[in-house]
Motif scaffolding. Structure first.
Motif, PDB file in Angstrom:
ATOM      1  N   HIS B  76       0.828  -1.194   0.000  1.00  0.00           N
ATOM      2  CA  HIS B  76       0.000   0.000   0.000  1.00  0.00           C
ATOM      3  C   HIS B  76       0.868   1.251   0.000  1.00  0.00           C
ATOM      4  O   HIS B  76       0.623   2.187  -0.725  1.00  0.00           O
ATOM      5  CB  HIS B  76      -0.951  -0.002   1.191  1.00  0.00           C
ATOM      6  CG  HIS B  76      -2.303  -0.490   0.819  1.00  0.00           C
ATOM      7  ND1 HIS B  76      -3.074  -1.265   1.646  1.00  0.00           N
ATOM      8  CD2 HIS B  76      -3.011  -0.340  -0.324  1.00  0.00           C
ATOM      9  CE1 HIS B  76      -4.201  -1.545   1.026  1.00  0.00           C
ATOM     10  NE2 HIS B  76      -4.195  -1.015  -0.159  1.00  0.00           N
ATOM     11  N   LYS B  77       1.910   1.204   0.814  1.00  0.00           N
ATOM     12  CA  LYS B  77       2.815   2.345   0.852  1.00  0.00           C
ATOM     13  C   LYS B  77       3.442   2.590  -0.510  1.00  0.00           C
ATOM     14  O   LYS B  77       3.457   3.704  -1.021  1.00  0.00           O
ATOM     15  CB  LYS B  77       3.910   2.087   1.903  1.00  0.00           C
ATOM     16  CG  LYS B  77       4.764   3.305   2.211  1.00  0.00           C
ATOM     17  CD  LYS B  77       5.606   3.099   3.469  1.00  0.00           C
ATOM     18  CE  LYS B  77       6.372   1.789   3.450  1.00  0.00           C
ATOM     19  NZ  LYS B  77       7.233   1.596   4.610  1.00  0.00           N
ATOM     20  N   SER B  78       3.939   1.503  -1.101  1.00  0.00           N
ATOM     21  CA  SER B  78       4.611   1.656  -2.386  1.00  0.00           C
ATOM     22  C   SER B  78       3.600   1.791  -3.517  1.00  0.00           C
ATOM     23  O   SER B  78       3.943   2.220  -4.613  1.00  0.00           O
ATOM     24  CB  SER B  78       5.527   0.471  -2.653  1.00  0.00           C
ATOM     25  OG  SER B  78       4.866  -0.498  -3.416  1.00  0.00           O
ATOM     26  N   GLY B  79       2.369   1.409  -3.251  1.00  0.00           N
ATOM     27  CA  GLY B  79       1.335   1.592  -4.258  1.00  0.00           C
ATOM     28  C   GLY B  79       1.431   0.634  -5.420  1.00  0.00           C
ATOM     29  O   GLY B  79       0.749   0.796  -6.428  1.00  0.00           O
ATOM     30  N   LEU B  80       2.284  -0.361  -5.301  1.00  0.00           N
ATOM     31  CA  LEU B  80       2.426  -1.296  -6.413  1.00  0.00           C
ATOM     32  C   LEU B  80       2.771  -2.675  -5.882  1.00  0.00           C
ATOM     33  O   LEU B  80       3.766  -2.837  -5.194  1.00  0.00           O
ATOM     34  CB  LEU B  80       3.530  -0.820  -7.366  1.00  0.00           C
ATOM     35  CG  LEU B  80       3.889  -1.777  -8.499  1.00  0.00           C
ATOM     36  CD1 LEU B  80       2.772  -1.813  -9.523  1.00  0.00           C
ATOM     37  CD2 LEU B  80       5.194  -1.377  -9.150  1.00  0.00           C
ATOM     38  N   HIS B 117      -3.958   1.921 -11.788  1.00  0.00           N
ATOM     39  CA  HIS B 117      -3.575   0.626 -11.227  1.00  0.00           C
ATOM     40  C   HIS B 117      -2.566  -0.045 -12.149  1.00  0.00           C
ATOM     41  O   HIS B 117      -2.710   0.042 -13.366  1.00  0.00           O
ATOM     42  CB  HIS B 117      -4.801  -0.261 -11.072  1.00  0.00           C
ATOM     43  CG  HIS B 117      -4.500  -1.608 -10.514  1.00  0.00           C
ATOM     44  ND1 HIS B 117      -4.014  -1.795  -9.238  1.00  0.00           N
ATOM     45  CD2 HIS B 117      -4.582  -2.846 -11.062  1.00  0.00           C
ATOM     46  CE1 HIS B 117      -3.839  -3.092  -9.034  1.00  0.00           C
ATOM     47  NE2 HIS B 117      -4.162  -3.744 -10.119  1.00  0.00           N
ATOM     48  N   SER B 118      -1.576  -0.689 -11.570  1.00  0.00           N
ATOM     49  CA  SER B 118      -0.578  -1.360 -12.395  1.00  0.00           C
ATOM     50  C   SER B 118      -0.512  -2.848 -12.110  1.00  0.00           C
ATOM     51  O   SER B 118      -0.656  -3.280 -10.974  1.00  0.00           O
ATOM     52  CB  SER B 118       0.807  -0.750 -12.153  1.00  0.00           C
ATOM     53  OG  SER B 118       0.861   0.553 -12.669  1.00  0.00           O
ATOM     54  N   VAL B 119      -0.289  -3.589 -13.174  1.00  0.00           N
ATOM     55  CA  VAL B 119      -0.174  -5.043 -13.084  1.00  0.00           C
ATOM     56  C   VAL B 119       1.247  -5.442 -13.425  1.00  0.00           C
ATOM     57  O   VAL B 119       1.730  -5.112 -14.511  1.00  0.00           O
ATOM     58  CB  VAL B 119      -1.137  -5.726 -14.082  1.00  0.00           C
ATOM     59  CG1 VAL B 119      -0.926  -7.240 -14.091  1.00  0.00           C
ATOM     60  CG2 VAL B 119      -2.575  -5.372 -13.748  1.00  0.00           C
ATOM     61  N   VAL B 120       1.926  -6.098 -12.493  1.00  0.00           N
ATOM     62  CA  VAL B 120       3.268  -6.607 -12.766  1.00  0.00           C
ATOM     63  C   VAL B 120       3.323  -8.064 -12.323  1.00  0.00           C
ATOM     64  O   VAL B 120       3.250  -8.351 -11.121  1.00  0.00           O
ATOM     65  CB  VAL B 120       4.355  -5.792 -12.044  1.00  0.00           C
ATOM     66  CG1 VAL B 120       5.728  -6.406 -12.286  1.00  0.00           C
ATOM     67  CG2 VAL B 120       4.329  -4.340 -12.483  1.00  0.00           C
ATOM     68  N   GLU B 121       3.411  -8.955 -13.266  1.00  0.00           N
ATOM     69  CA  GLU B 121       3.403 -10.383 -12.953  1.00  0.00           C
ATOM     70  C   GLU B 121       4.461 -11.103 -13.787  1.00  0.00           C
ATOM     71  O   GLU B 121       4.359 -11.158 -15.005  1.00  0.00           O
ATOM     72  CB  GLU B 121       2.008 -10.969 -13.220  1.00  0.00           C
ATOM     73  CG  GLU B 121       0.927 -10.320 -12.342  1.00  0.00           C
ATOM     74  CD  GLU B 121      -0.503 -10.750 -12.692  1.00  0.00           C
ATOM     75  OE1 GLU B 121      -0.678 -11.743 -13.423  1.00  0.00           O
ATOM     76  OE2 GLU B 121      -1.438 -10.067 -12.229  1.00  0.00           O
ATOM     77  N   MET B 122       5.466 -11.628 -13.086  1.00  0.00           N
ATOM     78  CA  MET B 122       6.485 -12.407 -13.787  1.00  0.00           C
ATOM     79  C   MET B 122       6.098 -13.879 -13.732  1.00  0.00           C
ATOM     80  O   MET B 122       5.674 -14.368 -12.685  1.00  0.00           O
ATOM     81  CB  MET B 122       7.844 -12.240 -13.117  1.00  0.00           C
ATOM     82  CG  MET B 122       8.266 -10.806 -12.908  1.00  0.00           C
ATOM     83  SD  MET B 122       9.739 -10.680 -11.854  1.00  0.00           S
ATOM     84  CE  MET B 122      10.975 -11.309 -12.964  1.00  0.00           C
TER      85      MET B 122
END
Ligand SMILES: [Zn+2]
Ligand SMILES: [Zn+2]
Ligand SMILES: [Zn+2]
Ligand SMILES: [Zn+2]
Lengths: 133, 133
Positions: B76-80, B117-122
């Motif tokens: 939440h702090k980093s928002g990502l 909103h960002s999606v980061v999925e490896m």
DNA sequence: TTCTGTTATGTTATTTTATAACGGACTCAA
DNA sequence: TTGAGTCCGTTATAAAATAACATAACAGAA
């Protein structure tokens, strides 16, 4: 260096629709636009898409369940295609960023994670739509 | 500061299942595990998930059509929230990276893109599974 | 209290997205 | 000419998500 294998008819048709489309298209959207060419079944589309994605001609947008033609110059070189998706106009902007890729690979290396594919998709409102609002 | 609104029964049940689950769960997986508690319809699960995600208690993994309890300290702090998903064991590892977030926000700022909103999925193979192979 | 707006709930039916399972046609090399 | 590989087309089905509708529960205003 002509290791460029020919696209099949279905692959060519699907890629063409993706290139024409100004927005990401679902498999069923694509199918609807190709009924005139004799395509009838979802599987025909999904098969063509798999091949196109495998060769780097197209991408799948995971957060939309939709597909786009590859619009990146360096997305193969950089090995990572990122997208900015506008929730207002629906357009998806492909970009690639070396630092981004580096950062993800750095994390992976530290953790012993062997990456096969990365998904980076930002959602929001594009510049044009922000102004318009 | 007790702005922590109470979770409803359904929300609590769903979150509990997610916390127990060692892997991301689909909405239907969750439903199956809650039939004993009287839940019957997919919509009950989707509604609870929406609320949980809205409050930051859970995340949706776009590339899996599945859900996890939030395991991040700073997401939440980093928002990502970013994820490394192992295709061998199925586990998803949540992490957050300030530089990553910065880099995405930098691109957005330059382009006038307003991110929601960002999606980061490896995807790949986690350290444990690499060794095991 | 009663009225009223809001939020949560439950149920059925339907839509949207994706795959399984089968068999036929064609190419190329052994 | 036979066998492997690839592409093709069809039908049926699975998996994921939402629409539409009706009811309950509750807090605050009148
Ligand atoms: Zn690309
Ligand atoms: Zn836009
Ligand atoms: Zn989190
Ligand atoms: Zn693993």
């Amino acid at each position: 260096m002509s290791s460029q294998k020919m696209l099949t008819r279905n692959q060519f048709l699907v890629l063409d629709v993706l290139k024409e489309g100004e927005k990401p298209l679902s498999a069923y959207d694509i199918l609807d636009r190709l009924r005139g060419e004799g395509l009838r079944a979802p599987l025909q589309i999904y098969r063509a898409l798999s091949a196109l994605i495998g060769r780097g001609h197209a991408h799948r947008l995971e957060s939309l369940n939709a597909f786009v033609a590859c619009a990146g110059k360096e997305c193969h070189k950089s090995g990572l295609a990122a997208f900015a998706i506008c929730e207002a106009c629906g357009q998806a902007n492909e970009f690639s960023d070396f630092v981004l890729r580096q950062r993800l690979e750095g994390w992976a290396e530290r953790e012993g994670f062997r990456t096969s594919h990365s998904v980076v998709e930002m959602h929001g409102t594009c510049g044009a739509c922000v102004i318009r609002s």
